[in-house]
Design a protein around this motif. Structure first.
Motif, short mmCIF file in Angstrom:
data_model
loop_
_atom_site.label_atom_id
_atom_site.label_comp_id
_atom_site.label_asym_id
_atom_site.label_seq_id
_atom_site.Cartn_x
_atom_site.Cartn_y
_atom_site.Cartn_z
N THR A 91 -14.06 20.52 1.81
CA THR A 91 -13.59 19.43 0.97
C THR A 91 -12.28 19.83 0.31
O THR A 91 -12.02 21.02 0.11
CB THR A 91 -14.63 19.07 -0.10
N ALA B 105 -15.55 13.42 3.01
CA ALA B 105 -15.01 12.40 2.11
C ALA B 105 -15.60 11.03 2.43
O ALA B 105 -15.94 10.25 1.53
CB ALA B 105 -13.49 12.36 2.21
N GLU C 190 -11.37 8.84 -2.46
CA GLU C 190 -11.47 9.55 -1.18
C GLU C 190 -11.42 8.58 -0.03
O GLU C 190 -10.78 8.84 1.00
CB GLU C 190 -12.77 10.37 -1.15
N SER D 161 -8.59 8.44 2.90
CA SER D 161 -8.99 8.47 4.31
C SER D 161 -8.43 7.25 5.03
O SER D 161 -7.93 7.34 6.16
CB SER D 161 -10.51 8.51 4.42
#
Length: 586
Positions: free
Chosen positions: A51, A191, A199, A203
């Motif tokens: 992460t 995520a 997140e 993305s």
């Protein structure tokens, strides 16, 4: 005496064999057994989760598992499992950021002994760090990962590796992801799994950028498609220029001979036409893909010690690391002897066979069926090439239809879809065929006791497959390859049948022997009691106690010394301790 024991592996202990295979399945049962003996047990794993919130290598504590503290190292510089790190092998030697976090955990846990069951997801300097905190180090060799970056000692996961050419052959051995790209993929996946708006937006931005790059490449795609259309037009013109000849299906019916009945066209006799190719041709085709038949003599790789490639340097560093451990345990004599040939000091390494959780079960063996019934053979495990399903297929493809009619085959194997259609072509004449791509551990008792023979046909030096032990627990004979540790558990004619490893001709002959022995006095019936997990945990507990005895000045403990203290350990109630972490607990 209670000890603080740290177990290290790459997979989550609570997931057992579902993630991490047989080694993690073994630890899934061993950990609680050690805890039940009164030890303070901690389990550390890593190399899986990545992460960027937060960045850097850190650790988190999961829920305890049957009294065991479970800690995961996140963002490890070394990926797990092994194939993910294959292209950057030297990261498994030195990883400063990782050893810093691991050392911090050692400082908090204060283990008396660290027992390494895999180094995937970790590095050699993590092993060495244990010594700096006064902990004894034990390394169990469940596989060949410390010699082979992709674990199996097989080229392309198929041919047994007899010479890795000083590491040069390793660079093209398997298709493996780039570790940096793999970390980015895992960061994105994690995520997406989280319910976090920021997140998800990040993305989505990354996907949008990728899509925009694709759209901006339209000139290149137009040129490519135009060339493709031009090629098809040219091919059509060439075909139209050729004279067109059409053929009706079937054969002529001009004379009486044309209508005669041919034996091989009679559907009831199709099975007698097997094999389509000769057995010799089938064996030759298999050898081209999988290599020659194996002997089971541990030998040193002829190019070991020549440090030309990074994989060769990694191997040398791993052997040196093992020689710095207080004790190295091999799961079979073959594994022990193999590592001795590669440079592990004989006085440092010994064989300690592991237990199986199923050995506590004592089900009655069902009545054997008569000789006239088909022999029911089962394969249980993953459909990896070197686990032997392609070998079994080649052996059966070279058998007569009459012989196949005396065999019923069941396959329980994740990934079986890639080879299942080839087996279905043999049914009929096979008397039975059952193919499933999954099974649950709770089904093993029923699966193994409802079959006559369990096929464990590894085409490489399998250290000691759990399937062989599990089958013998239920008094189901094993049809096993003479490879690795298999013949140490399977005794030919006593509790199973052995054949030359990676040799379809030898397996074919043993299949005929199995058919002939069914229902006769030649059937294997001499089964010994196997080691249970609880007795194995007591054995390890005594071993740990002797190794960590302060009065002992020896850094190396022999197997006989361990056996001398076996049984002296007093069982105590499991104790629970709290770990004060510098990060929040999950």
């Amino acid at each position: 005496m209670s000890k603080s024991i740290l177990l290290v592996n790459w997979a989550p202990i609570w997931k057992g064999a579902h993630v991490g295979g047989g080694v993690n399945g073994y630890l899934h049962h061993l950990g609680p057994a050690l805890c039940a003996l009164g030890h303070e047990v901690t389990y550390v794993f890593g190399g899986l989760l990545y992460t960027d919130q937060p960045k850097g290598c850190f650790s988190r504590r999961h829920d305890d598992f049957h009294g065991i503290r479970v800690i995961e190292i996140i963002n490890s510089p070394v990926l797990a499992p092994s194939a993910s790190q294959f292209r950057e092998p030297m990261a498994e030697v030195h990883a400063p950021e990782l050893v810093g976090e691991f050392s911090r955990l050692l400082r908090l846990i204060k283990p008396d002994l660290v027992h390494w069951h895999n180094i995937e997801g970790f590095s050699i300097d993590c092993v060495d760090a244990c010594r700096e905190f006064g902990a004894k180090i034990v390394y169990s060799l469940h596989n060949y990962h410390t010699l082979c970056s992709q674990v199996t000692l097989c080229k392309g996961n198929q041919k047994p590796c007899l010479d890795f050419r000083a590491g040069h052959d390793c660079s093209t051995c398997i298709q493996a992801p780039d570790p940096y790209s793999e970390k980015a993929r895992r960061i994105e996946r994690y995520a997406n799994d989280q319910d976090d708006t920021l997140e998800r937006l990040r993305s989505g931005l990354q996907k949008g950028v990728s899509k925009l790059k694709h759209e901006l490449s339209w000139p290149k795609r137009i040129i490519s498609e135009t060339l493709n259309i031009y090629k098809h037009l040219q091919a059509i013109k060439q075909e139209e220029a050729k004279p067109r000849i059409l053929h009706a299906p079937g054969s002529p019916t001009t004379t009486g001979e044309d209508l005669a009945i041919h034996p091989l066209r009679n559907r009831s006799d199709w099975s007698l036409s097997l094999p389509v190719l000769s057995a010799e041709q089938i064996d030759h085709e298999y050898e081209q893909q999988a290599g020659k038949p194996l002997d089971n003599i541990p030998k040193r790789d002829p190019s070991s010690g020549k440090l030309f490639g990074v994989h060769a340097r990694r191997r040398s560093e791993m052997v040196s690391m093992l020689n710095r451990c207080d004790r190295v345990l091999a799961v079979s004599d073959f594994v022990r002897l193999k590592y001795e040939t590669e440079g592990v000091e004989p006085e440092r390494i010994s064989t300690m066979r592991i237990g199986t959780s199923l050995a506590d079960i004592r089900p009655p063996r069902q009545t054997e069926r008569t000789q006239t019934e088909p022999v029911r053979i089962v394969f249980v495990g993953y459909n990896h090439f070197n686990k032997g399903l392609p070998l079994l297929l080649a052996a059966m493809q070279g058998m007569r239809g009459d012989d196949l009619r005396q065999i019923g085959l069941s396959v329980y194997a994740p990934g079986v879809q890639t080879i299942g259609p080839e087996f279905r072509r043999l049914y009929p004449p096979l008397a039975e065929l059952n193919i499933r791509d999954s099974y649950e551990p709770s089904e093993l008792e029923h699966i193994l006791t409802s079959h006559d023979v369990c096929y464990v046909g590894s085409s490489w030096w399998d250290p000691l497959p759990q399937t062989a032990l599990e089958s013998l627990v239920f008094r189901t004979p094993v049809l096993g390859a003479e490879a690795g540790g298999i013949p140490e558990a399977v005794r030919d004619g006593k509790n199973g049948f052995l054949f030359r490893a990676n040799d379809p001709h030898s397996l074919r002959l043993r299949l005929l022997d199995v058919i002939e022995a069914k229902g006769t006095s030649n059937w294997p019936t001499q089964f010994n009691e196997l080691k249970t997990i609880s007795s194995h945990a007591s054995e390890l507990s005594a071993f740990y106690g002797a190794l960590t005895t302060p009065s002992s000045n020896q850094s190396i403990l022999t197997s006989r010394q361990a056996e001398s203290v076996l049984g002296a350990h007093q069982t105590a109630q499991p104790s629970c301790i709290n770990l004060e972490m510098q990060h929040e607990h999950l």
